[in-house]
Design an enzyme around this catalytic site. Structure first.
Site, mmCIF file in Angstrom:
data_model
loop_
_atom_site.group_PDB
_atom_site.id
_atom_site.type_symbol
_atom_site.label_atom_id
_atom_site.label_comp_id
_atom_site.label_asym_id
_atom_site.label_seq_id
_atom_site.Cartn_x
_atom_site.Cartn_y
_atom_site.Cartn_z
ATOM 1 N N ILE A 13 0.840 -1.079 0.077
ATOM 2 C CA ILE A 13 0.101 -0.028 0.050
ATOM 3 C C ILE A 13 0.897 1.367 -0.115
ATOM 4 O O ILE A 13 0.377 2.288 -0.709
ATOM 5 C CB ILE A 13 -1.080 0.047 1.301
ATOM 6 C CG1 ILE A 13 -2.026 -1.155 0.877
ATOM 7 C CG2 ILE A 13 -1.859 1.145 1.198
ATOM 8 C CD1 ILE A 13 -2.774 -1.386 2.159
ATOM 9 N N ARG A 21 -3.886 2.117 10.690
ATOM 10 C CA ARG A 21 -4.607 1.770 11.853
ATOM 11 C C ARG A 21 -4.495 2.903 12.653
ATOM 12 O O ARG A 21 -3.455 3.465 12.864
ATOM 13 C CB ARG A 21 -4.109 0.572 12.677
ATOM 14 C CG ARG A 21 -4.395 -0.715 11.746
ATOM 15 C CD ARG A 21 -6.200 -1.110 12.038
ATOM 16 N NE ARG A 21 -6.380 -2.408 11.549
ATOM 17 C CZ ARG A 21 -6.740 -2.598 10.100
ATOM 18 N NH1 ARG A 21 -6.835 -1.434 9.377
ATOM 19 N NH2 ARG A 21 -7.122 -3.764 9.699
ATOM 20 N N GLU A 25 -12.425 3.050 17.171
ATOM 21 C CA GLU A 25 -13.237 3.261 16.275
ATOM 22 C C GLU A 25 -14.445 2.066 16.225
ATOM 23 O O GLU A 25 -14.118 1.004 16.681
ATOM 24 C CB GLU A 25 -12.868 3.252 14.720
ATOM 25 C CG GLU A 25 -12.079 1.879 14.339
ATOM 26 C CD GLU A 25 -11.410 1.905 12.864
ATOM 27 O OE1 GLU A 25 -10.856 2.884 12.486
ATOM 28 O OE2 GLU A 25 -11.963 1.082 12.010
ATOM 29 N N HIS A 44 -13.315 4.469 7.985
ATOM 30 C CA HIS A 44 -12.466 3.597 7.608
ATOM 31 C C HIS A 44 -13.157 2.795 6.325
ATOM 32 O O HIS A 44 -13.606 1.558 6.533
ATOM 33 C CB HIS A 44 -12.636 2.405 8.726
ATOM 34 C CG HIS A 44 -11.566 1.398 8.670
ATOM 35 N ND1 HIS A 44 -11.184 0.715 9.999
ATOM 36 C CD2 HIS A 44 -10.994 1.037 7.818
ATOM 37 C CE1 HIS A 44 -10.145 -0.234 9.415
ATOM 38 N NE2 HIS A 44 -10.161 -0.194 8.198
ATOM 39 N N ILE A 45 -13.029 3.390 5.291
ATOM 40 C CA ILE A 45 -13.574 3.072 3.945
ATOM 41 C C ILE A 45 -12.405 2.726 3.206
ATOM 42 O O ILE A 45 -12.680 3.000 1.856
ATOM 43 C CB ILE A 45 -14.554 4.086 3.402
ATOM 44 C CG1 ILE A 45 -13.812 5.639 3.372
ATOM 45 C CG2 ILE A 45 -15.742 4.003 4.207
ATOM 46 C CD1 ILE A 45 -14.716 6.417 2.408
HETATM 47 C C1 DGY Z 1 -8.044 -4.018 6.260
HETATM 48 O O1 DGY Z 1 -8.191 -4.729 5.227
HETATM 49 O O2 DGY Z 1 -7.249 -4.305 7.231
HETATM 50 C C2 DGY Z 1 -8.826 -2.855 6.291
HETATM 51 O O3 DGY Z 1 -8.433 -1.888 7.286
HETATM 52 C C3 DGY Z 1 -10.040 -3.084 6.585
HETATM 53 O O4 DGY Z 1 -10.113 -3.745 7.958
#
Ligand code: DGY
Length: 325
Positions: A164, A244, A273, A291-292
Protein backbone atom coordinates in the site's frame (compact mmCIF):
# COMPACT_ATOMS: atom_id res chain seq x y z
CA UNK A 1 -28.17 -26.47 -3.94
CA UNK A 2 -26.24 -25.82 -0.72
CA UNK A 3 -24.01 -28.73 0.34
CA UNK A 4 -25.30 -30.62 3.37
CA UNK A 5 -23.05 -33.69 3.78
CA UNK A 6 -21.26 -34.19 7.09
CA UNK A 7 -17.92 -34.04 5.27
CA UNK A 8 -18.59 -30.48 4.06
CA UNK A 9 -16.86 -27.97 6.38
CA UNK A 10 -19.09 -25.58 8.30
CA UNK A 11 -18.13 -21.91 8.06
CA UNK A 12 -19.47 -19.16 10.29
CA UNK A 13 -19.47 -15.81 8.45
CA UNK A 14 -19.75 -12.96 10.95
CA UNK A 15 -20.85 -10.16 8.60
CA UNK A 16 -22.84 -9.79 5.40
CA UNK A 17 -20.56 -10.03 2.37
CA UNK A 18 -20.93 -9.08 -1.28
CA UNK A 19 -23.71 -11.21 -2.90
CA UNK A 20 -21.39 -13.06 -5.31
CA UNK A 21 -19.19 -14.13 -2.39
CA UNK A 22 -22.18 -15.25 -0.30
CA UNK A 23 -23.41 -17.29 -3.24
CA UNK A 24 -20.03 -18.96 -3.71
CA UNK A 25 -19.41 -19.74 -0.05
CA UNK A 26 -22.89 -21.24 0.26
CA UNK A 27 -22.16 -23.52 -2.70
CA UNK A 28 -18.86 -24.87 -1.42
CA UNK A 29 -19.37 -24.94 2.35
CA UNK A 30 -22.13 -25.31 4.87
CA UNK A 31 -22.07 -21.59 5.54
CA UNK A 32 -23.91 -19.72 8.28
CA UNK A 33 -24.40 -16.23 6.89
CA UNK A 34 -25.47 -13.06 8.66
CA UNK A 35 -28.20 -11.76 6.31
CA UNK A 36 -29.17 -8.90 8.64
CA UNK A 37 -25.54 -7.89 9.08
CA UNK A 38 -26.08 -7.61 12.80
CA UNK A 39 -22.74 -7.23 14.63
CA UNK A 40 -22.13 -10.15 16.99
CA UNK A 41 -20.36 -9.83 20.31
CA UNK A 42 -17.75 -12.21 21.65
CA UNK A 43 -20.25 -14.45 23.45
CA UNK A 44 -22.43 -14.87 20.39
CA UNK A 45 -19.51 -15.66 18.08
CA UNK A 46 -18.16 -18.21 20.57
CA UNK A 47 -21.56 -19.82 21.00
CA UNK A 48 -22.06 -20.12 17.23
CA UNK A 49 -18.45 -21.19 16.65
CA UNK A 50 -19.05 -24.46 18.48
CA UNK A 51 -21.10 -25.71 15.53
CA UNK A 52 -18.50 -24.70 12.93
CA UNK A 53 -15.08 -25.69 11.61
CA UNK A 54 -14.05 -22.24 10.40
CA UNK A 55 -14.84 -18.57 10.97
CA UNK A 56 -14.74 -15.89 8.30
CA UNK A 57 -14.60 -12.63 10.24
CA UNK A 58 -13.58 -9.02 9.77
CA UNK A 59 -11.41 -6.43 11.45
CA UNK A 60 -14.64 -4.66 12.40
CA UNK A 61 -15.59 -7.53 14.73
CA UNK A 62 -14.47 -6.39 18.17
CA UNK A 63 -13.74 -9.74 19.76
CA UNK A 64 -10.74 -8.78 21.90
CA UNK A 65 -7.85 -10.82 23.30
CA UNK A 66 -10.19 -13.37 24.93
CA UNK A 67 -11.42 -14.55 21.54
CA UNK A 68 -8.83 -17.08 20.38
CA UNK A 69 -8.17 -18.71 23.77
CA UNK A 70 -11.93 -19.19 24.20
CA UNK A 71 -12.57 -20.73 20.76
CA UNK A 72 -14.06 -24.23 20.78
CA UNK A 73 -11.87 -27.11 19.51
CA UNK A 74 -14.01 -27.46 16.38
CA UNK A 75 -12.50 -24.29 14.88
CA UNK A 76 -9.52 -25.10 12.65
CA UNK A 77 -9.14 -21.92 10.62
CA UNK A 78 -10.00 -18.22 10.81
CA UNK A 79 -10.10 -16.29 7.54
CA UNK A 80 -10.06 -12.56 8.18
CA UNK A 81 -11.69 -10.37 5.56
CA UNK A 82 -8.91 -7.78 5.92
CA UNK A 83 -5.25 -7.33 5.18
CA UNK A 84 -4.64 -6.10 8.75
CA UNK A 85 -4.72 -8.76 11.42
CA UNK A 86 -3.99 -6.78 14.56
CA UNK A 87 -7.45 -7.81 15.83
CA UNK A 88 -6.22 -11.41 16.08
CA UNK A 89 -3.32 -12.81 18.07
CA UNK A 90 -1.27 -14.92 15.68
CA UNK A 91 0.84 -16.47 18.50
CA UNK A 92 -2.37 -17.49 20.35
CA UNK A 93 -3.78 -19.02 17.16
CA UNK A 94 -0.52 -20.87 16.48
CA UNK A 95 -0.45 -22.19 20.02
CA UNK A 96 -3.96 -23.60 19.55
CA UNK A 97 -3.15 -25.01 16.11
CA UNK A 98 -5.66 -22.70 14.40
CA UNK A 99 -4.71 -21.46 10.94
CA UNK A 100 -5.26 -17.75 10.20
CA UNK A 101 -5.37 -16.16 6.75
CA UNK A 102 -5.80 -12.57 5.54
CA UNK A 103 -6.41 -10.81 2.21
CA UNK A 104 -3.23 -9.04 1.02
CA UNK A 105 -2.92 -7.54 -2.45
CA UNK A 106 -6.53 -7.09 -3.46
CA UNK A 107 -7.19 -3.87 -1.52
CA UNK A 108 -3.91 -2.13 -2.30
CA UNK A 109 -5.27 0.24 -4.94
CA UNK A 110 -8.50 1.10 -3.13
CA UNK A 111 -6.63 1.87 0.09
CA UNK A 112 -3.94 3.88 -1.68
CA UNK A 113 -6.69 5.88 -3.41
CA UNK A 114 -8.11 6.74 0.01
CA UNK A 115 -4.65 7.79 1.26
CA UNK A 116 -4.48 10.26 -1.64
CA UNK A 117 -8.00 11.43 -0.88
CA UNK A 118 -6.86 12.09 2.69
CA UNK A 119 -3.79 13.99 1.50
CA UNK A 120 -5.82 16.15 -0.87
CA UNK A 121 -8.81 16.47 1.43
CA UNK A 122 -6.75 17.50 4.44
CA UNK A 123 -4.52 19.87 2.49
CA UNK A 124 -7.24 21.61 0.52
CA UNK A 125 -9.90 21.76 3.21
CA UNK A 126 -12.39 19.31 1.71
CA UNK A 127 -14.09 18.89 5.05
CA UNK A 128 -14.53 22.53 6.02
CA UNK A 129 -15.22 23.50 2.42
CA UNK A 130 -18.00 20.94 2.14
CA UNK A 131 -19.54 22.05 5.44
CA UNK A 132 -19.34 25.70 4.44
CA UNK A 133 -21.35 25.03 1.30
CA UNK A 134 -23.89 22.68 2.90
CA UNK A 135 -24.48 24.93 5.89
CA UNK A 136 -24.97 27.96 3.68
CA UNK A 137 -21.96 29.75 5.19
CA UNK A 138 -20.38 30.48 1.80
CA UNK A 139 -20.12 34.23 1.98
CA UNK A 140 -18.02 36.50 -0.16
CA UNK A 141 -14.89 34.71 -1.30
CA UNK A 142 -11.80 36.82 -0.70
CA UNK A 143 -8.28 36.50 -2.06
CA UNK A 144 -6.93 35.37 1.29
CA UNK A 145 -9.64 33.18 2.76
CA UNK A 146 -10.55 30.35 2.77
CA UNK A 147 -7.28 28.75 1.84
CA UNK A 148 -5.63 25.33 1.92
CA UNK A 149 -2.07 24.06 1.45
CA UNK A 150 -0.24 23.02 -1.71
CA UNK A 151 0.21 19.33 -2.40
CA UNK A 152 1.99 19.37 -5.78
CA UNK A 153 5.74 19.41 -5.52
CA UNK A 154 5.80 18.81 -1.74
CA UNK A 155 7.69 16.10 0.15
CA UNK A 156 5.78 13.02 1.25
CA UNK A 157 7.12 10.70 3.95
CA UNK A 158 5.63 7.21 3.96
CA UNK A 159 5.74 5.17 7.15
CA UNK A 160 5.57 1.57 5.95
CA UNK A 161 6.62 0.91 2.35
CA UNK A 162 4.72 -2.33 1.78
CA UNK A 163 2.27 -2.84 -1.07
CA UNK A 164 0.00 0.00 0.00
CA UNK A 165 2.85 2.40 0.82
CA UNK A 166 4.34 1.79 -2.63
CA UNK A 167 0.96 2.36 -4.29
CA UNK A 168 0.63 5.66 -2.38
CA UNK A 169 4.10 6.63 -3.62
CA UNK A 170 3.13 5.84 -7.25
CA UNK A 171 0.08 8.07 -7.00
CA UNK A 172 1.92 10.87 -5.18
CA UNK A 173 4.59 10.98 -7.90
CA UNK A 174 1.79 12.03 -10.22
CA UNK A 175 1.52 15.15 -8.08
CA UNK A 176 5.24 15.77 -8.42
CA UNK A 177 5.82 14.87 -4.77
CA UNK A 178 9.30 13.84 -3.61
CA UNK A 179 8.99 10.51 -1.78
CA UNK A 180 10.78 9.60 1.43
CA UNK A 181 10.05 6.43 3.35
CA UNK A 182 10.79 4.52 6.49
CA UNK A 183 10.25 0.82 6.92
CA UNK A 184 12.18 -1.94 8.69
CA UNK A 185 14.21 -2.60 5.55
CA UNK A 186 14.69 -0.73 2.28
CA UNK A 187 12.58 -2.01 -0.60
CA UNK A 188 14.10 -3.21 -3.90
CA UNK A 189 15.41 -0.40 -6.10
CA UNK A 190 12.75 -1.09 -8.77
CA UNK A 191 10.01 -0.79 -6.10
CA UNK A 192 11.50 2.33 -4.50
CA UNK A 193 11.41 4.18 -7.84
CA UNK A 194 13.80 6.79 -6.46
CA UNK A 195 12.12 7.14 -3.05
CA UNK A 196 14.64 8.04 -0.35
CA UNK A 197 15.01 5.44 2.41
CA UNK A 198 15.46 6.49 6.03
CA UNK A 199 16.61 3.69 8.31
CA UNK A 200 15.37 5.71 11.31
CA UNK A 201 11.86 7.12 11.45
CA UNK A 202 13.04 10.23 13.37
CA UNK A 203 15.58 10.96 10.66
CA UNK A 204 12.87 11.08 7.98
CA UNK A 205 10.47 13.39 9.79
CA UNK A 206 12.15 16.79 9.11
CA UNK A 207 11.77 15.97 5.37
CA UNK A 208 8.01 15.38 5.52
CA UNK A 209 5.62 18.12 4.47
CA UNK A 210 3.16 15.22 4.50
CA UNK A 211 3.42 12.04 6.54
CA UNK A 212 1.32 9.10 5.37
CA UNK A 213 0.90 6.20 7.80
CA UNK A 214 0.80 2.92 5.87
CA UNK A 215 2.39 0.38 8.20
CA UNK A 216 0.72 -2.45 10.06
CA UNK A 217 -0.28 -1.99 13.68
CA UNK A 218 2.23 -4.03 15.71
CA UNK A 219 3.66 -3.68 19.22
CA UNK A 220 6.56 -1.77 17.58
CA UNK A 221 4.44 0.70 15.59
CA UNK A 222 1.65 1.39 18.10
CA UNK A 223 1.94 4.99 19.29
CA UNK A 224 4.90 5.56 16.94
CA UNK A 225 3.52 8.88 15.68
CA UNK A 226 3.65 10.57 19.07
CA UNK A 227 4.50 14.05 20.43
CA UNK A 228 8.26 13.56 19.87
CA UNK A 229 7.72 12.45 16.27
CA UNK A 230 5.32 15.31 15.53
CA UNK A 231 7.80 17.84 16.98
CA UNK A 232 10.34 16.71 14.36
CA UNK A 233 8.00 17.43 11.44
CA UNK A 234 8.29 20.82 9.71
CA UNK A 235 5.83 23.40 11.06
CA UNK A 236 2.60 23.26 9.09
CA UNK A 237 3.03 19.57 8.13
CA UNK A 238 0.05 17.33 7.42
CA UNK A 239 -0.44 13.78 8.72
CA UNK A 240 -2.73 11.24 7.07
CA UNK A 241 -3.57 7.76 8.34
CA UNK A 242 -5.19 5.02 6.28
CA UNK A 243 -3.60 2.12 8.22
CA UNK A 244 -4.65 1.74 11.86
CA UNK A 245 -5.67 4.36 14.41
CA UNK A 246 -3.46 3.17 17.24
CA UNK A 247 -0.25 4.01 15.35
CA UNK A 248 -1.04 7.67 16.13
CA UNK A 249 -1.11 9.16 19.60
CA UNK A 250 -4.47 10.97 19.49
CA UNK A 251 -3.62 13.35 22.29
CA UNK A 252 -0.38 14.48 20.63
CA UNK A 253 -2.05 14.81 17.24
CA UNK A 254 -4.97 16.82 18.57
CA UNK A 255 -2.67 19.16 20.52
CA UNK A 256 -0.58 19.75 17.39
CA UNK A 257 -3.69 20.43 15.30
CA UNK A 258 -4.91 22.95 17.86
CA UNK A 259 -1.54 24.70 18.30
CA UNK A 260 -1.02 24.98 14.53
CA UNK A 261 2.16 22.88 14.62
CA UNK A 262 0.28 20.71 12.12
CA UNK A 263 -1.74 22.42 9.41
CA UNK A 264 -4.18 19.53 9.08
CA UNK A 265 -4.74 15.80 9.31
CA UNK A 266 -6.70 13.30 7.26
CA UNK A 267 -7.89 10.19 9.09
CA UNK A 268 -9.71 7.11 7.84
CA UNK A 269 -8.88 4.98 10.88
CA UNK A 270 -9.08 5.66 14.60
CA UNK A 271 -8.10 4.06 17.86
CA UNK A 272 -11.26 2.52 19.35
CA UNK A 273 -13.30 3.22 16.19
CA UNK A 274 -16.14 3.85 15.71
CA UNK A 275 -15.98 5.49 19.18
CA UNK A 276 -13.42 8.07 18.12
CA UNK A 277 -11.85 10.71 20.35
CA UNK A 278 -14.72 13.27 20.32
CA UNK A 279 -12.30 16.19 20.04
CA UNK A 280 -11.72 15.29 16.40
CA UNK A 281 -15.31 16.25 15.62
CA UNK A 282 -14.72 19.77 16.87
CA UNK A 283 -11.58 20.49 14.84
CA UNK A 284 -11.93 22.32 11.55
CA UNK A 285 -8.56 21.14 10.23
CA UNK A 286 -9.22 17.40 10.19
CA UNK A 287 -10.71 15.52 7.29
CA UNK A 288 -12.46 12.47 8.70
CA UNK A 289 -13.60 9.28 6.98
CA UNK A 290 -15.22 6.17 8.51
CA UNK A 291 -12.58 3.48 7.71
CA UNK A 292 -13.47 3.08 4.05
CA UNK A 293 -10.05 2.22 2.61
CA UNK A 294 -11.33 -1.01 1.06
CA UNK A 295 -14.96 0.01 0.67
CA UNK A 296 -15.70 -0.47 -3.01
CA UNK A 297 -17.81 -3.35 -4.36
CA UNK A 298 -14.97 -4.72 -6.49
CA UNK A 299 -12.46 -4.63 -3.67
CA UNK A 300 -14.79 -6.04 -1.02
CA UNK A 301 -15.80 -8.81 -3.40
CA UNK A 302 -12.13 -9.64 -4.17
CA UNK A 303 -11.38 -9.71 -0.42
CA UNK A 304 -14.26 -12.10 0.25
CA UNK A 305 -13.20 -14.39 -2.61
CA UNK A 306 -9.66 -14.42 -1.25
CA UNK A 307 -11.05 -15.60 2.10
CA UNK A 308 -12.99 -18.35 0.35
CA UNK A 309 -9.92 -19.36 -1.73
CA UNK A 310 -7.93 -19.69 1.48
CA UNK A 311 -10.65 -21.74 3.17
CA UNK A 312 -10.95 -24.03 0.16
CA UNK A 313 -7.19 -24.54 0.01
CA UNK A 314 -7.08 -25.31 3.72
CA UNK A 315 -9.91 -27.85 3.63
CA UNK A 316 -8.37 -29.51 0.56
CA UNK A 317 -5.31 -30.11 2.72
CA UNK A 318 -3.21 -27.51 0.92
CA UNK A 319 -1.31 -24.59 2.43
CA UNK A 320 -3.57 -21.51 2.09
CA UNK A 321 -1.97 -18.82 -0.05
CA UNK A 322 -2.31 -16.18 2.66
CA UNK A 323 -1.47 -18.24 5.73
CA UNK A 324 -0.23 -16.12 8.65
CA UNK A 325 0.33 -18.89 11.19
C1 DGY B 1 -7.95 -4.03 6.18
O1 DGY B 1 -8.19 -4.86 5.30
O2 DGY B 1 -7.13 -4.21 7.05
C2 DGY B 1 -8.81 -2.80 6.15
O3 DGY B 1 -8.33 -1.82 7.00
C3 DGY B 1 -10.22 -3.17 6.54
O4 DGY B 1 -10.17 -3.65 7.83
Amino acid sequence: MAPTGPETPRVLVTRKMMPDAEERISKVFRATLNPDDRPMDLDEVLEKAAAHDAILLTSFDKLGPEFIPALPPSIRIIATHSVGYDHLSIPQAKAKGIAVTNTPGVLTDATADIALLLILGAARGASWGDRMVRENRWGATTLISPMGCDVSGKRLGILGMGRIGQAVARRARGFGMAIHYHSRNPVAVEDAQGAIYHAHFEEMLPSCDFLSVNCASTPETRGMVNAQAIALLPDGAIIVNSARGDILDDDALIKALISGKLAAAGLDVFKGEPAIDPRYRTLENVFLLPHIGSATPGTRSAMAHKCIDNLEQFFRGERPADLLT
